[in-house]
Structure formats: structure tokens, C-alpha cells
Design a protein around this motif. Structure first.
Motif, PDB file in Angstrom:
ATOM      1  N   ARG A 194       0.829  -1.214   0.000  1.00 54.26           N
ATOM      2  CA  ARG A 194       0.000   0.000   0.000  1.00 54.26           C
ATOM      3  C   ARG A 194       0.860   1.260   0.000  1.00 54.26           C
ATOM      4  O   ARG A 194       0.628   2.198  -0.773  1.00 54.26           O
ATOM      5  CB  ARG A 194      -0.932  -0.004   1.220  1.00 54.26           C
TER       6      ARG A 194
ATOM      7  N   SER B 287       1.304   4.027  -3.007  1.00 54.66           N
ATOM      8  CA  SER B 287       0.966   5.417  -2.693  1.00 54.66           C
ATOM      9  C   SER B 287       2.085   6.380  -3.099  1.00 54.66           C
ATOM     10  O   SER B 287       1.831   7.546  -3.409  1.00 54.66           O
ATOM     11  CB  SER B 287       0.672   5.551  -1.199  1.00 54.66           C
TER      12      SER B 287
ATOM     13  N   THR C 127      -3.875   5.278  -5.177  1.00 54.94           N
ATOM     14  CA  THR C 127      -3.740   4.499  -3.945  1.00 54.94           C
ATOM     15  C   THR C 127      -4.545   3.209  -4.100  1.00 54.94           C
ATOM     16  O   THR C 127      -5.337   3.057  -5.029  1.00 54.94           O
ATOM     17  CB  THR C 127      -4.264   5.279  -2.718  1.00 54.94           C
TER      18      THR C 127
ATOM     19  N   SER D 151      -6.688  -0.007  -1.716  1.00 57.74           N
ATOM     20  CA  SER D 151      -7.204  -0.547  -0.459  1.00 57.74           C
ATOM     21  C   SER D 151      -7.005  -2.053  -0.500  1.00 57.74           C
ATOM     22  O   SER D 151      -7.104  -2.672  -1.565  1.00 57.74           O
ATOM     23  CB  SER D 151      -8.689  -0.217  -0.289  1.00 57.74           C
TER      24      SER D 151
ATOM     25  N   ASN E  32      -7.265   3.749   0.810  1.00 60.50           N
ATOM     26  CA  ASN E  32      -5.822   3.848   1.021  1.00 60.50           C
ATOM     27  C   ASN E  32      -5.436   3.283   2.382  1.00 60.50           C
ATOM     28  O   ASN E  32      -4.708   3.895   3.149  1.00 60.50           O
ATOM     29  CB  ASN E  32      -5.339   5.295   0.886  1.00 60.50           C
TER      30      ASN E  32
END
Length: 309
Positions: free
Chosen positions: A244, A248, A262, A264, A298
Motif C-alpha cells: 500500500r 501510494s 492508492t 485498499s 488507502n
């Protein structure tokens, strides 16, 4: 290194090489060559083809070990025991370079044996080429053509295998379900081509974080799945957070505009000696992903937390 160049013609379609075998001195030698030619047609696995060749030629030329190094680096084979003395050959057809094959043994090869090996290689080249082609086609059939990670079919195969392995070895298996945040907006704002580039970058980023033994798959659209073998819930969460954070920090330029994206991530873990099935593991990961989305995107969410509630 000797260069074994084969030229394809109508005769080669049946798997025979263009190096003349010469008139056999004995019926025994002829029968060995016939059996060799027949045996090499029986498999489409490159390692097995090399192994068949290795064992079939032993009555004619004793060899301790053979190594085949494929041009692609994906079909390398090692049979027998590597020894001090060796002879090397580059295998080439008019369609390109197949790879290098190395024969070895403790005793030095004499010229007559080298000539015999070269004659016998005529029977190997095209069955080996066909096997490499087949394996390559099989790999492509299990790859997502855009991101070059595993596709849905590859995921189904791997998940069944990994779950059986985890149960047999009493290990944990974790699954990450990854979804790109606001991906529709990215496509709408910047076009599908840029969206495709972002998916490719995300796939590369996931690969850079994961271990070589982990399975990475495009599940569909903007979703990816990662299988983490022998990984508990905490370990999976650490890897998910690395993925993650790395994504990002990844940006793509579009007409001087930086596209920021981003993901999840939902996490589910199959416990050692557990009874979870594939569907149940996916359902838990999907619920965890939904929770990550609902709690702000995110971020990662571990199904173990919700399971305890």
C-alpha cells in the motif's frame, strides 16, 4: 563451445535433425537410435525431454550429467551429476536460438564420442523446441496480457494447490485482495490508456514487494490478488502495508500532470489445520476489502479483526 545449427525442412516436422546419423555399424546401435527418436516424441515437458535423451544415449556415449540452459531462462534443466570434463553446444534452428546444452563426466571426451553426440543431438533439437514452445504457450495462457501477472485461471489453479499444500504441511496461507481506489475516475479523467499504465505500474510494484514464491494475479478490472504461502495474519498485514505504501508513493505523469493513485487491501488468512475453503477465504478477504474502502480507502483491513468482533 560447438554450435549446433539446425535448418528446418519438411523432414524436420517429424522431429528429426539434419545432422546425418551415418550408417550404423550394428543393429543394436540402430535400435537405440530408433528408440531415442520415439522416446523424445512422448513428452512436451522440456526437462523430461532432456532427461529422456540423457538416459537413452547412455549405451552409445556414457555421460554423468547434462545441463540445458534455455534461451528464455525459464526451461532450464539439470539431469544427473555434473563432472569435471564437459562439452558444450549451442542449439540453434532457423527460427532462433534455443539454448545451450552441456554434457559432463569424469573422463575426458574423445573426438569419436563428440561426433556421436553431435549426431544424436539431431534427434533432440526439434522435440526440445516443440516442448519449449508448448510450455511457453501454457504460460501465456495463464498470464494477464496487460500486466503480465497471473490471470483468473492461474489464480484458481494456484489457490487449490496452495490450500492443499498448506493443509498437508500444517502451514498458514494468507490472501490479499487489492483494489485500486477511484479507478473509474482515473479512466474518466485521463483515459483508459493511462489507466492501463497505472495497472501495469501497480502490478510491478506488487512484484517488487512480494517474495518470488508468492503468487500475484489480476483478479479482474482494477483488482489484484496475492497469495502468501506459509504466512500468518501478522506477516500478511506487514506485506500488505508495504504494498500500500509503495503504491501510494508511485506517480505517473500525464501531460505534465502527476497522477496519484492508492489502493485498499483486504486480508484473510487460512489457519494451520483450519477448515476454510476457497470460497470462504475469498469472502473474508472481500469483506475486509469492503471495510477498508468504507473506512476511508488507502488502507489495509485484516479479516481477523472482524472475526474477533
Amino acid at each position: 563451445m560447438r554450435d549446433m545449427t539446425m535448418v528446418t525442412n519438411a523432414q524436420k516436422a517429424n522431429g528429426t535433425g539434419n545432422i546425418p546419423l551415418g550408417a550404423p555399424q550394428q543393429d543394436h546401435e540402430l535400435s537405440i537410435r530408433v528408440r531415442l527418436s520415439q522416446a523424445l516424441q512422448m513428452s512436451l515437458d522440456p526437462t523430461e525431454v532432456v532427461s529422456l535423451f540423457f538416459h537413452q544415449i547412455q549405451p552409445l556415449v556414457h555421460i554423468s550429467g547434462v545441463i540445458f540452459k534455455s534461451a528464455s531462462g525459464k526451461d532450464d534443466s539439470r539431469i544427473g551429476r555434473e563432472s569435471l570434463h564437459h562439452c558444450d553446444y549451442r542449439l540453434t534452428t532457423d527460427e532462433g536460438y534455443l539454448g545451450e546444452i552441456i554434457f559432463s563426466r569424469s573422463k575426458r571426451f574423445i573426438e569419436a564420442e563428440l561426433m556421436k553426440i553431435e549426431q544424436l543431438l539431431g534427434a533432440l533439437v526439434y522435440p526440445l523446441r516443440n516442448a519449449i514452445r508448448y510450455q511457453s504457450a501454457m504460460r501465456l495462457a495463464l498470464l494477464d496480457p496487460l500486466t503480465l501477472v497471473g490471470n483468473r485461471a492461474a489464480l484458481n489453479n494456484s489457490l487449490k494447490r496452495e490450500l492443499q499444500l498448506a493443509n498437508r504441511q500444517h502451514q498458514q496461507l494468507s490472501l490479499l485482495m487489492i483494489d485500486v481506489d477511484y479507478f473509474k475516475k482515473i479512466n474518466d479523467d485521463y483515459g483508459h490508456h493511462r489507466g492501463d499504465l497505472i495497472l501495469c505500474e501497480i502490478a510491478k510494484t506488487i512484484q517488487s514487494v512480494c517474495r518470488s514464491t508468492d503468487g500475484i494475479f489480476r483478479y479482474g478490472g482494477e483488482e489484484f490478488v496475492v497469495l502468501l504461502n506459509n504466512t500468518n495474519s501478522l506477516g500478511a498485514e506487514i506485506i500488505a502495508e508495504r504494498i500500500r505504501e509503495r503504491i501510494s508513493d508511485t506517480h505517473i505523469l500525464h501531460n505534465s500532470t502527476v497522477i496519484h493513485t492508492t489502493v485498499s487491501i483486504g486480508i484473510a488468512t487460512h489457519k494451520a489445520n483450519g477448515n476454510s475453503e476457497i470460497e470462504e477465504l475469498f469472502e473474508r478477504a472481500d469483506k475486509a476489502l469492503y471495510a477498508a474502502k468504507q473506512s476511508g480507502r488507502n488502507r489495509t483491513f485484516n479479516s481477523d479483526y472482524s472475526d474477533k468482533n
